[in-house]
Design a protein around this motif. Structure first.
Motif, PDB file in Angstrom:
ATOM      1  N   ILE A  37      -3.693   9.047   6.064  1.00 34.48           N
ATOM      2  CA  ILE A  37      -3.806   7.783   6.368  1.00 34.48           C
ATOM      3  C   ILE A  37      -2.891   6.929   5.356  1.00 34.48           C
ATOM      4  CG2 ILE A  37      -5.192   5.867   6.361  1.00 34.48           C
ATOM      5  CD1 ILE A  37      -7.374   7.845   7.797  1.00 34.48           C
ATOM      6  N   LEU A  38      -3.189   7.233   4.118  1.00 29.57           N
ATOM      7  CA  LEU A  38      -2.151   6.473   3.060  1.00 29.57           C
ATOM      8  C   LEU A  38      -0.525   6.604   3.354  1.00 29.57           C
ATOM      9  CD1 LEU A  38      -2.104   4.867   0.490  1.00 29.57           C
ATOM     10  CD2 LEU A  38      -2.284   7.188  -0.590  1.00 29.57           C
ATOM     11  N   PHE A  39      -0.225   7.817   3.725  1.00 33.96           N
ATOM     12  CA  PHE A  39       1.156   8.161   3.993  1.00 33.96           C
ATOM     13  C   PHE A  39       1.390   7.369   5.172  1.00 33.96           C
ATOM     14  CE2 PHE A  39       4.250  10.505   6.587  1.00 33.96           C
ATOM     15  CZ  PHE A  39       5.180  10.247   5.929  1.00 33.96           C
ATOM     16  N   LEU A  40       0.694   7.298   6.196  1.00 37.69           N
ATOM     17  CA  LEU A  40       1.007   6.519   7.501  1.00 37.69           C
ATOM     18  C   LEU A  40       1.090   4.921   7.028  1.00 37.69           C
ATOM     19  CD1 LEU A  40      -1.316   8.317  10.250  1.00 37.69           C
ATOM     20  CD2 LEU A  40       1.171   8.351   9.913  1.00 37.69           C
ATOM     21  N   LYS A  41       0.069   4.756   6.322  1.00 37.13           N
ATOM     22  CA  LYS A  41       0.194   3.117   5.832  1.00 37.13           C
ATOM     23  C   LYS A  41       1.504   2.738   4.970  1.00 37.13           C
ATOM     24  CE  LYS A  41      -2.379  -0.358   3.503  1.00 37.13           C
ATOM     25  NZ  LYS A  41      -1.488  -0.812   2.805  1.00 37.13           N
ATOM     26  N   GLU A  42       1.836   3.687   4.032  1.00 34.48           N
ATOM     27  CA  GLU A  42       3.060   3.387   3.631  1.00 34.48           C
ATOM     28  C   GLU A  42       4.377   3.440   4.202  1.00 34.48           C
ATOM     29  OE1 GLU A  42       2.844   6.675   0.502  1.00 34.48           O
ATOM     30  OE2 GLU A  42       1.575   5.533  -0.823  1.00 34.48           O
ATOM     31  N   GLN A  43       4.310   4.407   5.216  1.00 37.55           N
ATOM     32  CA  GLN A  43       5.316   4.371   6.141  1.00 37.55           C
ATOM     33  C   GLN A  43       5.207   3.120   7.124  1.00 37.55           C
ATOM     34  OE1 GLN A  43       7.887   6.274   5.189  1.00 37.55           O
ATOM     35  NE2 GLN A  43       6.426   6.953   3.536  1.00 37.55           N
ATOM     36  N   ALA A  44       4.467   2.417   7.204  1.00 35.36           N
ATOM     37  CA  ALA A  44       4.249   1.366   7.987  1.00 35.36           C
ATOM     38  C   ALA A  44       3.906   1.448   9.643  1.00 35.36           C
ATOM     39  CB  ALA A  44       5.406   0.208   7.932  1.00 35.36           C
ATOM     40  N   PHE A  45       3.222   2.834   9.594  1.00 41.44           N
ATOM     41  CA  PHE A  45       2.706   3.220  10.995  1.00 41.44           C
ATOM     42  C   PHE A  45       1.347   2.891  11.443  1.00 41.44           C
ATOM     43  CE2 PHE A  45       6.057   6.963   9.887  1.00 41.44           C
ATOM     44  CZ  PHE A  45       7.036   6.226  10.605  1.00 41.44           C
ATOM     45  N   VAL A  46       0.754   2.548  10.232  1.00 40.82           N
ATOM     46  CA  VAL A  46      -0.691   1.938  10.756  1.00 40.82           C
ATOM     47  C   VAL A  46      -0.871   0.682   9.826  1.00 40.82           C
ATOM     48  CG1 VAL A  46      -1.583   4.138  11.388  1.00 40.82           C
ATOM     49  CG2 VAL A  46      -1.834   3.467   8.970  1.00 40.82           C
ATOM     50  N   ASP A  47      -1.822  -0.122  10.146  1.00 39.49           N
ATOM     51  CA  ASP A  47      -2.495  -1.052   9.352  1.00 39.49           C
ATOM     52  C   ASP A  47      -3.942  -0.603   8.947  1.00 39.49           C
ATOM     53  OD1 ASP A  47      -0.405  -3.068   9.532  1.00 39.49           O
ATOM     54  OD2 ASP A  47      -1.257  -3.509  11.331  1.00 39.49           O
ATOM     55  N   LYS A  48      -4.344  -1.072   7.816  1.00 35.39           N
ATOM     56  CA  LYS A  48      -5.715  -0.201   7.112  1.00 35.39           C
ATOM     57  C   LYS A  48      -6.312  -1.645   6.777  1.00 35.39           C
ATOM     58  CE  LYS A  48      -8.078   2.707   4.529  1.00 35.39           C
ATOM     59  NZ  LYS A  48      -8.403   3.448   3.144  1.00 35.39           N
ATOM     60  N   GLN A  49      -7.867  -1.704   7.215  1.00 38.21           N
ATOM     61  CA  GLN A  49      -8.548  -3.031   6.790  1.00 38.21           C
ATOM     62  C   GLN A  49      -9.869  -2.510   6.956  1.00 38.21           C
ATOM     63  OE1 GLN A  49      -8.402  -6.451   9.438  1.00 38.21           O
ATOM     64  NE2 GLN A  49      -7.801  -7.474   7.706  1.00 38.21           N
ATOM     65  N   ASN A  50     -10.699  -2.610   5.796  1.00 37.36           N
ATOM     66  CA  ASN A  50     -12.118  -2.385   5.958  1.00 37.36           C
ATOM     67  C   ASN A  50     -12.494  -1.264   6.330  1.00 37.36           C
ATOM     68  OD1 ASN A  50     -12.394  -5.151   4.798  1.00 37.36           O
ATOM     69  ND2 ASN A  50     -12.439  -6.019   6.795  1.00 37.36           N
ATOM     70  N   GLY A  51     -11.812  -0.150   6.097  1.00 40.55           N
ATOM     71  CA  GLY A  51     -12.411   1.162   6.662  1.00 40.55           C
ATOM     72  C   GLY A  51     -11.794   1.392   8.000  1.00 40.55           C
ATOM     73  N   SER A  52     -10.969   0.785   8.580  1.00 40.83           N
ATOM     74  CA  SER A  52     -10.416   0.818   9.921  1.00 40.83           C
ATOM     75  C   SER A  52      -8.918   1.075   9.917  1.00 40.83           C
ATOM     76  CB  SER A  52     -10.982  -0.237  10.803  1.00 40.83           C
ATOM     77  OG  SER A  52     -12.307   0.136  11.038  1.00 40.83           O
ATOM     78  N   ILE A  53      -8.470   1.682  11.004  1.00 44.16           N
ATOM     79  CA  ILE A  53      -6.950   1.734  10.872  1.00 44.16           C
ATOM     80  C   ILE A  53      -6.610   1.193  12.537  1.00 44.16           C
ATOM     81  CG2 ILE A  53      -6.498   3.096   9.113  1.00 44.16           C
ATOM     82  CD1 ILE A  53      -5.867   5.462  11.192  1.00 44.16           C
ATOM     83  N   ARG A  54      -5.303   0.714  12.541  1.00 40.67           N
ATOM     84  CA  ARG A  54      -4.961   0.552  14.026  1.00 40.67           C
ATOM     85  C   ARG A  54      -3.464   0.734  13.773  1.00 40.67           C
ATOM     86  NH1 ARG A  54      -4.932  -5.915  15.145  1.00 40.67           N
ATOM     87  NH2 ARG A  54      -3.586  -6.310  13.279  1.00 40.67           N
ATOM     88  N   ILE A  55      -2.659   1.482  15.008  1.00 37.08           N
ATOM     89  CA  ILE A  55      -1.494   1.724  14.844  1.00 37.08           C
ATOM     90  C   ILE A  55      -0.538   0.341  15.002  1.00 37.08           C
ATOM     91  CG2 ILE A  55      -1.037   1.898  17.553  1.00 37.08           C
ATOM     92  CD1 ILE A  55       0.533   4.520  17.089  1.00 37.08           C
ATOM     93  N   THR A  56       0.784   0.529  14.647  1.00 41.54           N
ATOM     94  CA  THR A  56       1.521  -0.696  14.389  1.00 41.54           C
ATOM     95  C   THR A  56       2.779  -0.505  15.448  1.00 41.54           C
ATOM     96  OG1 THR A  56       3.149   0.534  12.755  1.00 41.54           O
ATOM     97  CG2 THR A  56       1.431  -1.018  12.059  1.00 41.54           C
ATOM     98  N   PRO A  57       3.532  -1.419  15.650  1.00 46.36           N
ATOM     99  CA  PRO A  57       4.552  -1.228  16.724  1.00 46.36           C
ATOM    100  C   PRO A  57       5.435   0.013  16.064  1.00 46.36           C
ATOM    101  CG  PRO A  57       4.507  -3.593  16.425  1.00 46.36           C
ATOM    102  CD  PRO A  57       3.271  -2.887  15.302  1.00 46.36           C
ATOM    103  N   ALA A  58       5.813   0.134  14.923  1.00 48.17           N
ATOM    104  CA  ALA A  58       6.609   1.130  14.443  1.00 48.17           C
ATOM    105  C   ALA A  58       5.768   2.583  14.599  1.00 48.17           C
ATOM    106  CB  ALA A  58       6.631   0.959  12.678  1.00 48.17           C
ATOM    107  N   GLY A  59       4.483   2.600  14.359  1.00 45.32           N
ATOM    108  CA  GLY A  59       3.934   3.894  14.892  1.00 45.32           C
ATOM    109  C   GLY A  59       3.887   4.123  16.333  1.00 45.32           C
ATOM    110  N   LEU A  60       3.884   3.354  17.438  1.00 42.38           N
ATOM    111  CA  LEU A  60       4.036   3.455  18.504  1.00 42.38           C
ATOM    112  C   LEU A  60       5.386   3.797  18.985  1.00 42.38           C
ATOM    113  CD1 LEU A  60       2.140   0.185  19.992  1.00 42.38           C
ATOM    114  CD2 LEU A  60       1.431   2.648  20.367  1.00 42.38           C
ATOM    115  N   ARG A  61       6.489   3.588  18.280  1.00 43.60           N
ATOM    116  CA  ARG A  61       7.732   3.683  18.413  1.00 43.60           C
ATOM    117  C   ARG A  61       8.038   5.316  18.109  1.00 43.60           C
ATOM    118  NH1 ARG A  61       8.916  -1.220  16.724  1.00 43.60           N
ATOM    119  NH2 ARG A  61       9.412  -0.583  14.615  1.00 43.60           N
TER     120      ARG A  61
END
Length: 67
Positions: A37-61
């Protein structure tokens, strides 16, 4: 990596998903899951907030790229 794809597929709906929910679906130890999850966040593929994540437009691409 199979884990990356699996996590992104799980959160493909662009909604917030708890880390616990993802842990229940993905067979990874907690420390490994947090690393992924940290790797995905560093690559801007996910947002992380309060113990939850969601995919970003970059992750969808990323999911749309041919295998």
């Amino acid at each position: 990596m199979e884990e990356l794809d699996s996590i992104l597929e799980l959160i493909r709906d662009s909604q917030w998903h708890s880390i616990e929910e993802i842990q229940g679906e993905i067979n990874l130890p907690s420390d490994k899951l947090n690393e992924v999850i940290l790797f995905l966040k560093e690559q801007a593929f996910v947002d992380k907030q309060n113990g939850s994540i969601r995919i970003t437009p970059a992750g969808l691409r990323l999911l749309e790229l041919p295998a």
